[in-house]
Design a protein around this motif. Structure first.
Motif, PDB file in Angstrom:
ATOM      1  N   ALA A 132       0.955  -0.904  -0.153  1.00 46.91           N
ATOM      2  CA  ALA A 132       0.126   0.443  -0.402  1.00 46.91           C
ATOM      3  C   ALA A 132       0.584   0.977   0.115  1.00 46.91           C
ATOM      4  N   ASN A 133       1.538   1.026   0.465  1.00 45.77           N
ATOM      5  CA  ASN A 133       2.960   2.469   0.622  1.00 45.77           C
ATOM      6  C   ASN A 133       3.299   3.274  -0.577  1.00 45.77           C
ATOM      7  N   ARG A 134       4.354   1.232  -1.094  1.00 50.07           N
ATOM      8  CA  ARG A 134       4.863   1.759  -2.340  1.00 50.07           C
ATOM      9  C   ARG A 134       4.551   1.846  -3.550  1.00 50.07           C
ATOM     10  N   LEU A 135       3.335   1.513  -3.255  1.00 50.90           N
ATOM     11  CA  LEU A 135       2.340   1.506  -4.991  1.00 50.90           C
ATOM     12  C   LEU A 135       1.312   2.933  -5.168  1.00 50.90           C
ATOM     13  N   THR A 136       1.810   3.556  -3.466  1.00 49.27           N
ATOM     14  CA  THR A 136       0.626   4.759  -3.977  1.00 49.27           C
ATOM     15  C   THR A 136       1.992   6.610  -3.724  1.00 49.27           C
ATOM     16  N   GLU A 137       3.511   5.620  -2.921  1.00 50.35           N
ATOM     17  CA  GLU A 137       4.230   7.084  -2.997  1.00 50.35           C
ATOM     18  C   GLU A 137       4.582   8.236  -3.781  1.00 50.35           C
ATOM     19  N   ASP A 138       3.999   7.915  -5.015  1.00 48.88           N
ATOM     20  CA  ASP A 138       4.552   8.379  -6.357  1.00 48.88           C
ATOM     21  C   ASP A 138       3.478   8.772  -7.109  1.00 48.88           C
ATOM     22  N   GLY A 139       2.157   8.506  -5.875  1.00 50.58           N
ATOM     23  CA  GLY A 139       0.596   9.170  -6.953  1.00 50.58           C
ATOM     24  C   GLY A 139       0.392   8.967  -7.901  1.00 50.58           C
ATOM     25  N   GLN A 140       0.947   7.601  -8.526  1.00 54.74           N
ATOM     26  CA  GLN A 140       0.756   7.598  -9.907  1.00 54.74           C
ATOM     27  C   GLN A 140      -0.595   6.386  -9.884  1.00 54.74           C
ATOM     28  N   TYR A 141      -0.685   6.067  -8.787  1.00 59.87           N
ATOM     29  CA  TYR A 141      -1.854   4.632  -9.010  1.00 59.87           C
ATOM     30  C   TYR A 141      -3.265   4.849  -7.819  1.00 59.87           C
ATOM     31  N   ARG A 142      -4.149   4.963  -7.393  1.00 56.95           N
ATOM     32  CA  ARG A 142      -5.068   5.244  -7.084  1.00 56.95           C
ATOM     33  C   ARG A 142      -5.573   2.815  -6.202  1.00 56.95           C
ATOM     34  N   VAL A 143      -5.260   3.049  -5.464  1.00 56.73           N
ATOM     35  CA  VAL A 143      -4.704   1.799  -4.624  1.00 56.73           C
ATOM     36  C   VAL A 143      -5.576   1.800  -3.670  1.00 56.73           C
ATOM     37  N   LEU A 144      -6.810   0.567  -3.151  1.00 56.76           N
ATOM     38  CA  LEU A 144      -7.990   0.552  -2.699  1.00 56.76           C
ATOM     39  C   LEU A 144      -7.162  -1.242  -1.657  1.00 56.76           C
ATOM     40  N   LEU A 145      -7.119  -0.749  -0.022  1.00 53.25           N
ATOM     41  CA  LEU A 145      -6.406  -1.958   0.681  1.00 53.25           C
ATOM     42  C   LEU A 145      -7.957  -2.457   1.525  1.00 53.25           C
ATOM     43  N   LEU A 146      -8.154  -3.585   1.735  1.00 57.56           N
ATOM     44  CA  LEU A 146      -9.332  -4.061   2.333  1.00 57.56           C
ATOM     45  C   LEU A 146      -8.445  -5.287   3.192  1.00 57.56           C
ATOM     46  N   GLU A 147      -9.432  -4.177   4.675  1.00 56.18           N
ATOM     47  CA  GLU A 147      -8.606  -5.473   5.188  1.00 56.18           C
ATOM     48  C   GLU A 147     -10.206  -5.779   6.886  1.00 56.18           C
ATOM     49  N   THR A 148      -9.787  -7.157   7.245  1.00 48.54           N
ATOM     50  CA  THR A 148     -10.932  -7.903   7.769  1.00 48.54           C
ATOM     51  C   THR A 148     -10.947  -7.495   9.249  1.00 48.54           C
ATOM     52  N   GLY A 149     -10.077  -6.941   9.598  1.00 55.34           N
ATOM     53  CA  GLY A 149     -10.169  -6.429  10.911  1.00 55.34           C
ATOM     54  C   GLY A 149      -9.805  -5.497  11.102  1.00 55.34           C
ATOM     55  N   LEU A 188       1.974   1.775   6.735  1.00 55.30           N
ATOM     56  CA  LEU A 188       1.019   2.454   6.017  1.00 55.30           C
ATOM     57  C   LEU A 188       0.274   3.411   6.972  1.00 55.30           C
ATOM     58  N   ARG A 189       0.763   3.700   8.118  1.00 60.86           N
ATOM     59  CA  ARG A 189       0.518   5.526   8.798  1.00 60.86           C
ATOM     60  C   ARG A 189       0.892   5.755   8.268  1.00 60.86           C
ATOM     61  N   PRO A 190       1.656   6.374   7.347  1.00 60.26           N
ATOM     62  CA  PRO A 190       2.697   7.792   6.911  1.00 60.26           C
ATOM     63  C   PRO A 190       1.477   7.551   4.800  1.00 60.26           C
ATOM     64  N   ALA A 191       1.489   5.662   4.864  1.00 58.42           N
ATOM     65  CA  ALA A 191       0.431   5.937   3.286  1.00 58.42           C
ATOM     66  C   ALA A 191      -0.991   6.333   3.211  1.00 58.42           C
ATOM     67  N   MET A 192      -1.718   6.186   4.851  1.00 59.83           N
ATOM     68  CA  MET A 192      -2.708   7.066   4.777  1.00 59.83           C
ATOM     69  C   MET A 192      -3.218   8.261   4.604  1.00 59.83           C
TER      70      MET A 192
END
Length: 560
Positions: free
Chosen positions: A21-38, A204-208
């Motif tokens: 989640a962090n690496r795929l969003t760091e350059d702002g190029q991609y839209r990413v959805l992260l799903l977590e059951t907890g 995750l916290r920085p990427a959020m």
């Protein structure tokens, strides 16, 4: 297909998912959805390192999986908790940071995972890490993951254990994550500023804070959506509402070694016989899904302590209260460590090329889950045979995503694994009976001095051994018939679908699994983005040049 709202969908906010989640969003190029059951990881019991036994035994934070009766462990059902919270298992684990031996990754490449040999993965271990004592050819100094030695072995029992290993003729190693794993020395943990440094805190916290990352918690994924042999999105449920969401580029499963194979099977991808028995239509035959399951076992070798220095004196409620208050106010003291501050990695016999036994030393006599504390001073070693030959499976049981899969490890099925645990008992006794431990060593509590023959040791191990909570290898990476993903982490035969977590390990490394899982995600993030891999390392690996003819570096000073 509907227009996709996201480029990538990541299933599971655990050790791998948070990194992605962090690496795929760091350059702002991609839209990413992260799903977590907890849900949230903002609990003192998660963030305070010494409270490590609580979250893994709490339904709110962990899937409380249980195996089928294990036939080679007297039909015991074994506990298999997996993280169900932001940070996944990195938020409930023991925080031990072990990369594995260099040869473990060369073994991966030999198994068909081309590009995953040690020289290629070491740069990603370094990229992930900030080592408290500075970077070098092996250690990183600018990565998100904080790693240190807790309280730097202030308790005298830690150094006594290291010295006992030296007395017994083994190497001493200043950094088992550096040039030389084999030997005894300080142990490392994912703790920073006195807090558990999970992937939720580190990545995750920085990427959020980024607008191109969406995190949805309390979302249970039902299946991957397929159009023919192409993944197009996922179906998930939140608050009783089921919805489909589309991915323009890829779906990435990072649900762990139980969750990822289960989700593939729920989606109709797997062994046709397993799917048919569960009443699931076969969308893509892939027989290796859920196969090749591996784990580490360990038991606690416990001794009384003749000096009033053990942590058993800190287990009463008043001492725990004071430790907790100090941690809340200052983030230091006994609350800021997992208490595994020294360790050992040794070979079980001559002819074993790299270490296959691992020690975690604890200056207390108690269970990992904090129960059944020993009355009086004591210490213990967590010891296990870490290169098992036994293999198990994860099988979907029905099309209902809320029904847990069938899990069986077949622990100790292979004779070599039983031999490994006999070596654990005999070599440990020899180490603890060295001069360095004379001032501290009391009576042997467990297994007990009367347990000496192969038959007695085997019987003890079957009853006492527990999982080290390292399930892995159930979606093997490689090119053979049992491989689930290729060396690019792509699911074989399905477009736009990857698995990135510990399930894709071809074989289990000699060590705890959080560090290599994070490394796998770091490297996979570059593969997913089509980036050039980091330049390989030429850092040398130090090993016993006489491994074929001796079990340790020199003769023991005292033999029982």
């Amino acid at each position: 297909m509907k227009e996709a709202q996201y480029d990538y969908i990541i299933v599971g906010a655990g050790s791998a998912g948070c990194v992605l989640a962090n690496r795929l969003t760091e350059d702002g190029q991609y839209r990413v959805l992260l799903l977590e059951t907890g849900g949230s990881d903002k609990s003192i019991f998660i963030q305070m390192p010494t409270a490590l036994s609580i979250p893994m035994n709490t339904d709110k934070y962990a899937w409380q999986f249980e195996t089928e009766p294990e036939p080679y462990l007297d039909n015991r059902r074994m506990h298999c908790p997996r993280g169900k919270v932001l940070g996944g298992s990195s938020s409930i684990n023991g925080m031990v940071y072990v990369r594995g031996h260099a040869r473990d990754f060369d073994e991966w490449a030999a198994e068909g995972a081309e590009g995953w040999q040690y020289s290629q993965v070491l740069p990603y271990f370094k990229k992930a890490e900030t080592w408290a004592f500075g970077g070098d050819a092996y250690r990183g100094d600018a990565g998100p993951l904080g790693v240190n030695n807790g309280n730097n072995m202030q308790n005298p029992l830690y150094q006594a254990f290291v010295d006992a290993g030296k007395d017994a003729g083994y190497f001493e190693t200043a950094d088992y994550n550096g040039a030389q794993q084999e030997g005894f020395g300080p142990m490392h943990m994912t703790v920073r500023h006195g807090r558990r440094w999970s992937t939720a805190n580190a990545y995750l916290r920085p990427a959020m804070q980024r607008p191109n990352l969406t995190v949805v918690t309390h979302a249970q994924v039902h299946k991957v959506l397929l159009e023919g042999k192409t993944a197009t999105g996922v179906r998930y449920e939140k608050a009783g509402q089921v919805q489909d969401v589309q991915a323009a580029k890829e779906v990435i499963l990072s649900a762990g070694s139980i969750g990822s194979p289960h989700l593939l099977q729920l989606s109709g991808i797997g062994n046709p016989e397993v799917l048919k028995q569960a009443g699931i239509d076969v969308q893509h035959a892939l027989p290796g899904v859920g196969a090749n399951l591996q784990d580490h076992l360990e038991f606690y070798f416990q001794f009384r302590c003749n000096q009033p220095v053990s942590l058993n004196r800190k287990l009463d409620w008043w001492s725990k209260f004071k430790i907790g208050v100090r941690w809340i106010l200052k983030k230091d003291g006994l609350g800021a460590t997992n208490h595994f501050e020294s360790c050992g990695f040794i070979r079980s016999k001559a002819g074993v090329e790299w270490p296959d036994l691992q020690y975690h030393f604890l200056p207390a006599a108690m269970r990992y889950d904090g129960r059944e504390a020993f009355a009086g001073d004591g210490f213990q070693l967590h010891i296990g045979h870490n290169k098992p030959k036994s293999r198990g499976f994860v099988h979907v049981q029905s099309a209902d995503p809320k029904q847990a899969p069938k899990i069986q490890f077949n622990y100790l099925q292979h004779e070599a694994d039983r031999e490994g645990f006999r070596d654990c008992v005999r070599l440990t006794r020899e180490i603890i009976n060295q001069p360095a431990m004379d001032a501290y060593r009391g009576a042997e509590i467990q297994p007990g001095e009367e347990v000496t023959t192969d038959e007695q040791i085997d019987a003890f191990v079957r009853q006492a051994v527990e999982s080290a909570y390292h399930p892995s290898c159930s979606c093997k990476m490689g090119t053979d018939d049992l491989s689930v993903v290729d060396p690019q982490t792509r699911v074989q035969g399905i477009e736009n679908l990857r698995v990135v977590d510990s399930s894709i390990f071809p074989t289990i490394p000699n060590g705890n699994l959080n560090a290599p899982t994070i490394m796998v995600a770091e490297r996979a993030a570059d593969l997913i983005r089509g980036k050039e891999p980091l330049p390989p390392s030429d850092a040398p690996v130090i090993m016993d040049e006489h491994w074929q003819t001796r079990q340790r570096s020199g003769e023991a000073k005292r033999v029982l």
